[in-house]
Design a protein around this motif. Sequence first.
Motif, PDB file in Angstrom:
ATOM      1  N   TYR A  27      14.216 -35.350 -43.272  1.00 54.99           N
ATOM      2  CA  TYR A  27      13.557 -36.660 -43.170  1.00 54.99           C
ATOM      3  C   TYR A  27      11.950 -36.855 -43.012  1.00 54.99           C
ATOM      4  O   TYR A  27      11.516 -35.541 -43.055  1.00 54.99           O
ATOM      5  N   VAL A  28      11.314 -37.723 -43.255  1.00 55.78           N
ATOM      6  CA  VAL A  28       9.911 -38.029 -43.053  1.00 55.78           C
ATOM      7  C   VAL A  28       9.601 -38.958 -42.207  1.00 55.78           C
ATOM      8  O   VAL A  28      10.314 -39.976 -41.965  1.00 55.78           O
ATOM      9  N   GLU A  29       8.388 -38.887 -41.835  1.00 57.85           N
ATOM     10  CA  GLU A  29       7.717 -39.961 -40.827  1.00 57.85           C
ATOM     11  C   GLU A  29       7.809 -41.255 -41.762  1.00 57.85           C
ATOM     12  O   GLU A  29       7.512 -41.179 -42.812  1.00 57.85           O
ATOM     13  N   GLN A  30       8.170 -42.406 -41.165  1.00 57.25           N
ATOM     14  CA  GLN A  30       8.106 -43.872 -41.596  1.00 57.25           C
ATOM     15  C   GLN A  30       6.781 -43.859 -42.273  1.00 57.25           C
ATOM     16  O   GLN A  30       5.925 -43.771 -41.476  1.00 57.25           O
ATOM     17  N   PRO A  31       6.592 -44.443 -43.353  1.00 52.85           N
ATOM     18  CA  PRO A  31       5.097 -44.709 -43.853  1.00 52.85           C
ATOM     19  C   PRO A  31       4.736 -46.056 -43.335  1.00 52.85           C
ATOM     20  O   PRO A  31       5.690 -46.802 -42.746  1.00 52.85           O
ATOM     21  N   PRO A  32       3.561 -46.197 -43.356  1.00 53.24           N
ATOM     22  CA  PRO A  32       3.001 -47.401 -42.882  1.00 53.24           C
ATOM     23  C   PRO A  32       3.380 -48.605 -43.612  1.00 53.24           C
ATOM     24  O   PRO A  32       3.801 -48.461 -44.701  1.00 53.24           O
ATOM     25  N   PRO A  33       3.397 -49.719 -43.111  1.00 53.49           N
ATOM     26  CA  PRO A  33       3.482 -51.036 -44.007  1.00 53.49           C
ATOM     27  C   PRO A  33       2.960 -51.160 -45.035  1.00 53.49           C
ATOM     28  O   PRO A  33       1.779 -50.661 -45.151  1.00 53.49           O
ATOM     29  N   PRO A  34       3.461 -51.867 -46.183  1.00 51.51           N
ATOM     30  CA  PRO A  34       2.622 -52.165 -47.499  1.00 51.51           C
ATOM     31  C   PRO A  34       1.201 -52.605 -47.121  1.00 51.51           C
ATOM     32  O   PRO A  34       1.284 -53.575 -46.145  1.00 51.51           O
ATOM     33  N   GLY A  35       0.063 -52.126 -47.694  1.00 57.91           N
ATOM     34  CA  GLY A  35      -1.064 -52.563 -47.741  1.00 57.91           C
ATOM     35  C   GLY A  35      -2.076 -51.776 -46.457  1.00 57.91           C
ATOM     36  O   GLY A  35      -3.193 -52.088 -46.328  1.00 57.91           O
ATOM     37  N   TYR A  36      -1.229 -50.728 -45.789  1.00 54.43           N
ATOM     38  CA  TYR A  36      -2.161 -50.177 -45.005  1.00 54.43           C
ATOM     39  C   TYR A  36      -1.918 -48.603 -45.382  1.00 54.43           C
ATOM     40  O   TYR A  36      -0.795 -48.101 -45.747  1.00 54.43           O
ATOM     41  N   ALA A  37      -2.926 -47.839 -45.376  1.00 55.25           N
ATOM     42  CA  ALA A  37      -3.076 -46.390 -45.624  1.00 55.25           C
ATOM     43  C   ALA A  37      -2.461 -45.397 -44.274  1.00 55.25           C
ATOM     44  O   ALA A  37      -1.908 -44.378 -44.703  1.00 55.25           O
ATOM     45  N   THR A  38      -2.573 -45.695 -43.203  1.00 53.87           N
ATOM     46  CA  THR A  38      -2.044 -45.413 -42.142  1.00 53.87           C
ATOM     47  C   THR A  38      -1.613 -46.095 -40.966  1.00 53.87           C
ATOM     48  O   THR A  38      -1.852 -47.387 -41.101  1.00 53.87           O
ATOM     49  N   TRP A  39      -0.974 -45.588 -40.088  1.00 56.30           N
ATOM     50  CA  TRP A  39      -0.135 -46.248 -38.948  1.00 56.30           C
ATOM     51  C   TRP A  39      -1.372 -46.870 -38.078  1.00 56.30           C
ATOM     52  O   TRP A  39      -1.495 -47.990 -37.742  1.00 56.30           O
ATOM     53  N   GLU A  40      -2.317 -45.883 -37.951  1.00 55.50           N
ATOM     54  CA  GLU A  40      -3.482 -46.427 -37.153  1.00 55.50           C
ATOM     55  C   GLU A  40      -4.220 -47.749 -37.654  1.00 55.50           C
ATOM     56  O   GLU A  40      -4.332 -48.635 -36.599  1.00 55.50           O
ATOM     57  N   GLU A  41      -4.324 -47.793 -39.008  1.00 56.73           N
ATOM     58  CA  GLU A  41      -5.032 -48.982 -39.459  1.00 56.73           C
ATOM     59  C   GLU A  41      -4.104 -50.026 -39.552  1.00 56.73           C
ATOM     60  O   GLU A  41      -4.437 -51.174 -38.892  1.00 56.73           O
ATOM     61  N   ALA A  42      -2.680 -49.860 -39.505  1.00 54.19           N
ATOM     62  CA  ALA A  42      -1.795 -51.276 -39.415  1.00 54.19           C
ATOM     63  C   ALA A  42      -1.519 -51.579 -37.767  1.00 54.19           C
ATOM     64  O   ALA A  42      -1.822 -52.739 -37.667  1.00 54.19           O
ATOM     65  N   LEU A  43      -1.670 -50.444 -36.876  1.00 50.37           N
ATOM     66  CA  LEU A  43      -1.665 -51.089 -35.573  1.00 50.37           C
ATOM     67  C   LEU A  43      -2.964 -51.652 -35.155  1.00 50.37           C
ATOM     68  O   LEU A  43      -3.046 -52.788 -34.443  1.00 50.37           O
ATOM     69  N   ASP A  44      -4.074 -51.280 -35.637  1.00 45.55           N
ATOM     70  CA  ASP A  44      -5.557 -51.822 -35.352  1.00 45.55           C
ATOM     71  C   ASP A  44      -5.513 -53.365 -36.170  1.00 45.55           C
ATOM     72  O   ASP A  44      -5.905 -54.170 -35.149  1.00 45.55           O
ATOM     73  N   ALA A  45      -4.748 -53.619 -37.057  1.00 44.31           N
ATOM     74  CA  ALA A  45      -4.741 -54.846 -37.751  1.00 44.31           C
ATOM     75  C   ALA A  45      -4.164 -56.015 -36.973  1.00 44.31           C
ATOM     76  O   ALA A  45      -4.394 -57.058 -36.789  1.00 44.31           O
ATOM     77  N   VAL A  46      -3.050 -55.449 -36.104  1.00 45.03           N
ATOM     78  CA  VAL A  46      -2.349 -56.411 -35.075  1.00 45.03           C
ATOM     79  C   VAL A  46      -2.808 -56.263 -33.857  1.00 45.03           C
ATOM     80  O   VAL A  46      -2.224 -57.012 -32.899  1.00 45.03           O
ATOM     81  N   GLY A  47      -3.756 -55.578 -33.445  1.00 46.19           N
ATOM     82  CA  GLY A  47      -4.295 -55.649 -31.972  1.00 46.19           C
ATOM     83  C   GLY A  47      -3.421 -54.759 -31.088  1.00 46.19           C
ATOM     84  O   GLY A  47      -3.349 -54.914 -29.848  1.00 46.19           O
ATOM     85  N   PHE A  48      -2.587 -53.887 -31.610  1.00 49.25           N
ATOM     86  CA  PHE A  48      -1.908 -53.023 -30.929  1.00 49.25           C
ATOM     87  C   PHE A  48      -2.330 -52.160 -29.934  1.00 49.25           C
ATOM     88  O   PHE A  48      -3.284 -51.392 -30.330  1.00 49.25           O
ATOM     89  N   PRO A  49      -2.203 -52.189 -28.559  1.00 43.71           N
ATOM     90  CA  PRO A  49      -3.041 -51.408 -27.734  1.00 43.71           C
ATOM     91  C   PRO A  49      -3.141 -49.868 -28.026  1.00 43.71           C
ATOM     92  O   PRO A  49      -2.017 -49.309 -28.272  1.00 43.71           O
ATOM     93  N   GLU A  50      -4.223 -49.209 -28.037  1.00 47.57           N
ATOM     94  CA  GLU A  50      -4.133 -47.846 -28.317  1.00 47.57           C
ATOM     95  C   GLU A  50      -3.351 -46.954 -27.197  1.00 47.57           C
ATOM     96  O   GLU A  50      -3.034 -46.036 -27.527  1.00 47.57           O
ATOM     97  N   ASP A  51      -3.521 -47.427 -25.873  1.00 43.06           N
ATOM     98  CA  ASP A  51      -2.784 -46.572 -24.949  1.00 43.06           C
ATOM     99  C   ASP A  51      -1.337 -46.588 -24.980  1.00 43.06           C
ATOM    100  O   ASP A  51      -0.621 -46.077 -24.240  1.00 43.06           O
ATOM    101  N   GLN A  52      -0.910 -47.383 -25.753  1.00 44.20           N
ATOM    102  CA  GLN A  52       0.694 -47.418 -26.048  1.00 44.20           C
ATOM    103  C   GLN A  52       1.157 -47.069 -27.617  1.00 44.20           C
ATOM    104  O   GLN A  52       2.302 -46.935 -27.594  1.00 44.20           O
TER     105      GLN A  52
END
Length: 142
Positions: A27-52
């Motif tokens: 298997y592979v790591e699930q890719p980030p959602p369309p429109g985002y290069a990384t999971w970090e970028e996607a999580l930043d976009a929705v304001g997901f807390p860094e400590d979680q």
Amino acid sequence: MAVGLQVTFDASDPARLGAFWAELLGYVEQPPPPGYATWEEALDAVGFPEDQRDGFYAVVDPDGAGPRLFFQKVPEAKVAKNRVHLDVNVGAGLEGEERTARVNAEADRATGLGATVQLVAQERGEFWIVMQDPDGNEFCLQ
């Protein structure tokens, strides 16, 4: 109509356990959602807390045939036998000594990835090895 299936694991370290299963299953790591290069970028976009952000991890079959595996962080360790486990059919299409050799080779590979052997079994013409992943979840190689 069939319904999609996800298998969810409780984990002490979701990324580590997810990496184990990805390597074991191809298997592979699930890719980030369309429109985002990384999971970090996607999580930043929705304001997901860094400590979680270490609280989850997902891997997928790159061919889209197998279920998504999701790993969620929990504080407690596994304390009882699984009521459900995965059978990983590494010997599909093989018979006899060839199948046994393949299952043994995959058990060696899984051990190298952090799994442990619990039981080697052979009965009714079947051969399998009961193992535990790095968090203690039982699975069988057959």
